[in-house]
Design an enzyme around this catalytic site. Structure first.
Site, PDB file in Angstrom:
ATOM      1  N   GLY A 281       0.848  -1.203   0.000  1.00 22.00           N
ATOM      2  CA  GLY A 281       0.000   0.000   0.000  1.00 22.00           C
ATOM      3  C   GLY A 281       0.878   1.246   0.000  1.00 22.00           C
ATOM      4  O   GLY A 281       0.544   2.266   0.607  1.00 22.00           O
TER       5      GLY A 281
ATOM      6  N   LEU B  27      -0.566   7.335   3.608  1.00 20.67           N
ATOM      7  CA  LEU B  27       0.476   7.032   4.593  1.00 20.67           C
ATOM      8  C   LEU B  27       1.657   6.329   3.931  1.00 20.67           C
ATOM      9  O   LEU B  27       2.822   6.640   4.215  1.00 20.67           O
ATOM     10  CB  LEU B  27      -0.124   6.149   5.699  1.00 20.67           C
ATOM     11  CG  LEU B  27       0.837   5.557   6.723  1.00 20.67           C
ATOM     12  CD1 LEU B  27       1.575   6.642   7.498  1.00 20.67           C
ATOM     13  CD2 LEU B  27       0.086   4.645   7.691  1.00 20.67           C
TER      14      LEU B  27
ATOM     15  N   ILE C 232      -1.145  -2.073  -5.576  1.00 21.74           N
ATOM     16  CA  ILE C 232      -1.913  -2.766  -6.614  1.00 21.74           C
ATOM     17  C   ILE C 232      -1.775  -2.055  -7.962  1.00 21.74           C
ATOM     18  O   ILE C 232      -1.946  -2.628  -9.015  1.00 21.74           O
ATOM     19  CB  ILE C 232      -3.394  -2.932  -6.197  1.00 21.74           C
ATOM     20  CG1 ILE C 232      -4.143  -3.888  -7.110  1.00 21.74           C
ATOM     21  CG2 ILE C 232      -4.116  -1.595  -6.100  1.00 21.74           C
ATOM     22  CD1 ILE C 232      -4.966  -4.891  -6.379  1.00 21.74           C
TER      23      ILE C 232
ATOM     24  N   ASP D 123      -0.839  -7.533  -5.320  1.00 20.12           N
ATOM     25  CA  ASP D 123      -2.211  -7.605  -4.840  1.00 20.12           C
ATOM     26  C   ASP D 123      -2.166  -8.244  -3.447  1.00 20.12           C
ATOM     27  O   ASP D 123      -1.828  -9.430  -3.316  1.00 20.12           O
ATOM     28  CB  ASP D 123      -3.046  -8.455  -5.815  1.00 20.12           C
ATOM     29  CG  ASP D 123      -4.489  -8.608  -5.356  1.00 20.12           C
ATOM     30  OD1 ASP D 123      -4.826  -8.093  -4.263  1.00 20.12           O
ATOM     31  OD2 ASP D 123      -5.266  -9.247  -6.087  1.00 20.12           O
TER      32      ASP D 123
ATOM     33  N   TYR E 157     -15.315  -0.657   8.328  1.00 14.71           N
ATOM     34  CA  TYR E 157     -13.880  -0.387   8.502  1.00 14.71           C
ATOM     35  C   TYR E 157     -13.471  -0.582   9.969  1.00 14.71           C
ATOM     36  O   TYR E 157     -12.498  -1.278  10.275  1.00 14.71           O
ATOM     37  CB  TYR E 157     -13.599   1.046   8.051  1.00 14.71           C
ATOM     38  CG  TYR E 157     -12.208   1.564   8.327  1.00 14.71           C
ATOM     39  CD1 TYR E 157     -11.106   1.070   7.638  1.00 14.71           C
ATOM     40  CD2 TYR E 157     -11.999   2.592   9.250  1.00 14.71           C
ATOM     41  CE1 TYR E 157      -9.837   1.572   7.874  1.00 14.71           C
ATOM     42  CE2 TYR E 157     -10.743   3.097   9.485  1.00 14.71           C
ATOM     43  CZ  TYR E 157      -9.656   2.588   8.796  1.00 14.71           C
ATOM     44  OH  TYR E 157      -8.407   3.090   9.042  1.00 14.71           O
TER      45      TYR E 157
ATOM     46  N   LYS F 150     -11.004  -3.323  11.659  1.00 14.73           N
ATOM     47  CA  LYS F 150      -9.815  -2.943  12.437  1.00 14.73           C
ATOM     48  C   LYS F 150      -9.845  -3.605  13.821  1.00 14.73           C
ATOM     49  O   LYS F 150      -8.815  -4.068  14.312  1.00 14.73           O
ATOM     50  CB  LYS F 150      -9.707  -1.421  12.561  1.00 14.73           C
ATOM     51  CG  LYS F 150      -9.293  -0.725  11.268  1.00 14.73           C
ATOM     52  CD  LYS F 150      -7.885  -1.107  10.840  1.00 14.73           C
ATOM     53  CE  LYS F 150      -7.449  -0.457   9.544  1.00 14.73           C
ATOM     54  NZ  LYS F 150      -6.156  -0.960   9.030  1.00 14.73           N
TER      55      LYS F 150
HETATM   56  N1  SER Z   1      -8.669   8.382   8.833  1.00 17.61           N
HETATM   57  C1  SER Z   1      -9.448   7.190   8.837  1.00 17.61           C
HETATM   58  C2  SER Z   1     -10.788   7.406   8.254  1.00 17.61           C
HETATM   59  O1  SER Z   1     -11.260   8.521   8.312  1.00 17.61           O
HETATM   60  C3  SER Z   1      -9.616   6.683  10.243  1.00 17.61           C
HETATM   61  O2  SER Z   1      -8.628   5.772  10.509  1.00 17.61           O
HETATM   62  O3  SER Z   1     -11.371   6.493   7.785  1.00 17.61           O
END
Ligand code: SER
Length: 316
Positions: free
Chosen positions: A8, A13, A35, A51, A141, A145
């Site tokens: 990534g 980041l 990717i 990938d 998400y 996590k």
């Molecule tokens: N910055 C991320 C988001 O807004 C949170 O980890 O999805």
């Protein structure tokens, strides 16, 4: 000898972490992968198209370059994840398990995997959120996590995998645009201010969220990975904190440099996500265990962002 793979590496980041790692270990010691290729982040050292869903492909790259540290950053973020929950779940979980399984096969591989403030939810304490508390994420998400954190701890305890993680706040950097996050407003706002356009903010003016300048995020990542394994007492993911502000406070700070900057507020579905996240984070475990300390306050962050973005925006 450290030989890193960043999965990534073309993301928000990844671009800056790859640069930071290359500065520290040498360009040839850091293999960037994504990717797709990009003009940023992958130019000044080895790059592999990869990938993260493909276990054998990751294994081939790791063997080819004799990798012993993997930074696995590929993920679908909070707002984008809500558009296609099954896809976000599948990418976020499968790719993490691929990397953990590889490290289980080969214990000389150390892993970094980012978690997020998105692991918290509506009934989590909002202010100075502790390391251990109720976690009831309500985005796919956040759920991925939180599940990922449990997998990291599981692989550490059961298989001795040296996996380390931090719960990043919203990250603000100038090199690459974020994609699909709820905290992205805090990057978008700078472009509009420099372009002389009114910024239409998708969060409310008084919506406080934990935030961090990218240099601090890169430093935290390298610091935790360099720390003595004995000092890493949290094997799920560490709370990590720098600053907290609302859109209005960020706007006021930008206005000090660009007085004609304009903002209007039109909260959308992302407001609900932001409302479920903490206002501020207690990161005393990270401070005590591996000496975490941030450097950029809101004033310094705004100055850096404007200085870095001004020539970039002028050339668009
Ligand atoms: N910055 C991320 C988001 O807004 C949170 O980890 O999805």
């Amino acid at each position: 000898m450290t030989k890193c793979l960043v999965i990534g590496a073309c993301g928000q980041l990844g671009t800056e972490l790859t640069e930071g790692l290359r500065k520290k270990y040498g360009a040839d010691k850091v293999v960037a992968s994504d990717i797709h290729s990009s003009s940023e982040g992958s130019q000044d050292g080895p790059f592999e198209m990869l990938d993260a869903m493909d276990f054998e492909a990751i294994k081939r790259v790791v063997e080819k370059h004799e990798i012993n540290v993997i930074y696995h950053l590929a993920a679908i973020l909070s707002a984008k994840g809500e558009q296609n929950p099954p896809m976000a779940w599948s990418l976020n979980m499968t790719s993490l398990l691929n990397v953990l399984n590889l490290a289980k096969e080969n214990n000389s591989i150390k892993v970094f995997w980012p978690s997020s403030i998105a692991v918290f939810g509506p009934t989590t304490p909002k202010d100075q959120t502790p390391q251990e508390c109720i976690m009831d994420p309500n985005t796919v998400y956040g759920i991925s996590k939180l599940a990922g954190e449990r997998w990291c701890q599981y692989y550490h305890e059961k298989y001795g995998v040296d996996v380390r993680s931090v719960r990043y706040p919203g990250l603000i950097g100038s090199k690459t645009l974020p994609g699909g996050g709820t905290t992205d407003y805090a990057v978008d706002i700078f472009y509009k201010a420099l372009q002389g356009e009114t910024y239409e903010c998708f969060l409310a003016e008084d919506c406080y969220l934990p935030m961090m300048y990218m240099d601090d995020a890169v430093k935290a990542t390298i610091d935790i990975m360099e720390a003595d394994p004995e000092t890493i007492r949290v094997r799920s993911s560490y709370n990590l904190s720098a600053i907290t502000f609302s859109p209005e406070e960020l706007y006021e700070e930008i206005k000090k440099q660009i007085p004609e900057a304009e903002i209007i507020y039109k909260p959308d579905f992302r407001q609900k996500i932001a409302d479920s996240w903490p206002n501020s984070i207690d990161d005393s475990n990270a401070r005590n265990d591996w000496g975490w300390q941030y450097k950029f306050d809101i004033k310094k962050l705004v100055q850096e962002m404007l200085t870095e973005l001004e020539p970039k925006v002028a050339s668009i």
